[in-house]
Design an enzyme around this catalytic site. Structure first.
Site: not given
Length: 330
Positions: A117, A141, A145
């Site tokens: 991402s 989040y 990644k």
């Protein structure tokens, strides 16, 4: 050629599977259907289960001894939810990925394409970012990644695997052939919220208007999900070339231009011919100003550039939302 696609019943994974099929690559889908839709797996090789299930991974490898690639799309992806439930996100996105990688290594599947991402970047100024840009994830989040990328880089350095991390920017749209799209009726991403406001007569809230961008609203690089899926096909085709000099490579996959949220609203109104009731709200936890992709590496290594416009992404998103309701009887 066969590829294992984790999360292959989700929005991006199912579209990647379709693009692979169109390119003559056979997808083998592994998904627990916690957010994906079983309908997206029809006519495809499908295993329902957890990516950390060692016996299931061994069974898939035994059933398909010609598997050489894994495209890892399975993850929790909602930024505000990750702020509320960080342990759940670290467990699903990091701990289970480690078990997945162990299973792949155990079964001799050594080529990994990871759905990363653009949220891993320091995106405080709304500018362009290259793959060498500062890594400064701003939410649990995003940190998951970045952590998985580091795990892949270290594993590649140890000779355990080779990997390409495709750093997604902001996917919109749906499969142009309407084979799949967002599996939720009212998705929480920005275009989904716009569509919900348009279809249900609600309001759309711009979360923050004091960001360091040209109009104060957040800036995003919106990419049509079909362009994103094509990038995965190119990553499979050119995998050996991309990893020839470095066993781990990160590649930006975006449209290469920035669109502010106010500009997205204007594009939405242009496509629909209808006005949107817009309100101004505070920044959300975990949000950043945003960034857009420098995509030169994708052009050089993958032979890929985005081809579809933001207007096409909006149209395909709207068409999918309408077909979703028709299929559901609403």
């Amino acid at each position: 050629m066969k590829v294992l696609i984790t999360g292959g019943a989700g929005f991006i994974g199912s579209t990647v599977a379709s693009a692979c099929m169109d390119a003559g690559i056979i997808p083998v889908i592994l998904d627990d259907l916690s957010t994906g839709r079983e309908a997206f797996t029809r006519g495809r090789l499908f295993y329902r289960g957890d990516i950390a299930d060692a016996s299931l991974l061994d069974q898939i490898a035994a059933d398909h001894p010609d598997l050489s690639f894994a495209i890892h799309c399975a993850a929790k992806v909602v930024v505000p939810d990750s702020v509320i439930d960080p342990l759940g996100y670290y467990d699903t996105n990091v701990a289970k990925t480690i078990e997945l990688l162990r299973g792949l290594q155990r079964n001799g599947i050594g080529k990994v394409i990871f759905s990363s991402s653009a949220s891993v970047y320091d995106a405080e100024d709304g500018g362009a970012v290259t793959e060498e840009g500062p890594i400064q994830p701003a939410s649990p989040y995003a940190r998951t990644k970045a952590m998985v990328e580091q795990i892949l880089a270290d594993s590649a350095g140890a000779g355990d695997l080779r990997a390409i991390a495709l750093r997604y920017f902001n996917p919109i749209g749906a499969d142009p052939q309407s084979r799949s799209g967002l599996p939720q009726r009212d998705p929480s991403h920005v275009l989904g919220l716009l569509i919900s406001a348009h279809r249900h007569g609600g309001t759309f809230t711009i979360t923050g208007t004091d960001w360091p961008t040209r109009d104060g609203s957040g800036l995003r690089d919106f990419i049509h999900v079909w362009d994103l899926a094509r990038a995965h096909v190119q990553a499979v085709r050119r995998f050996d070339l991309v990893t020839e000099k470095a066993a781990f490579r990160a590649v930006n996959v975006g449209g290469g231009t920035g669109t502010t949220i106010r500009e997205l609203v204007a594009a939405f109104e242009r496509v629909t011919g209808a006005s949107v009731d817009v309100r101004i709200g505070p920044r959300r936890a975990g949000d950043v100003a945003g960034a857009y992709a420098d995509v030169q590496r994708a052009a050089d290594l993958l032979g890929w550039r985005a081809e579809l416009t933001i207007d096409e992404g909006i149209r395909d998103s709207l068409a999918w939302a309408e077909s979703f309701d028709s299929a559901s009887g609403h």
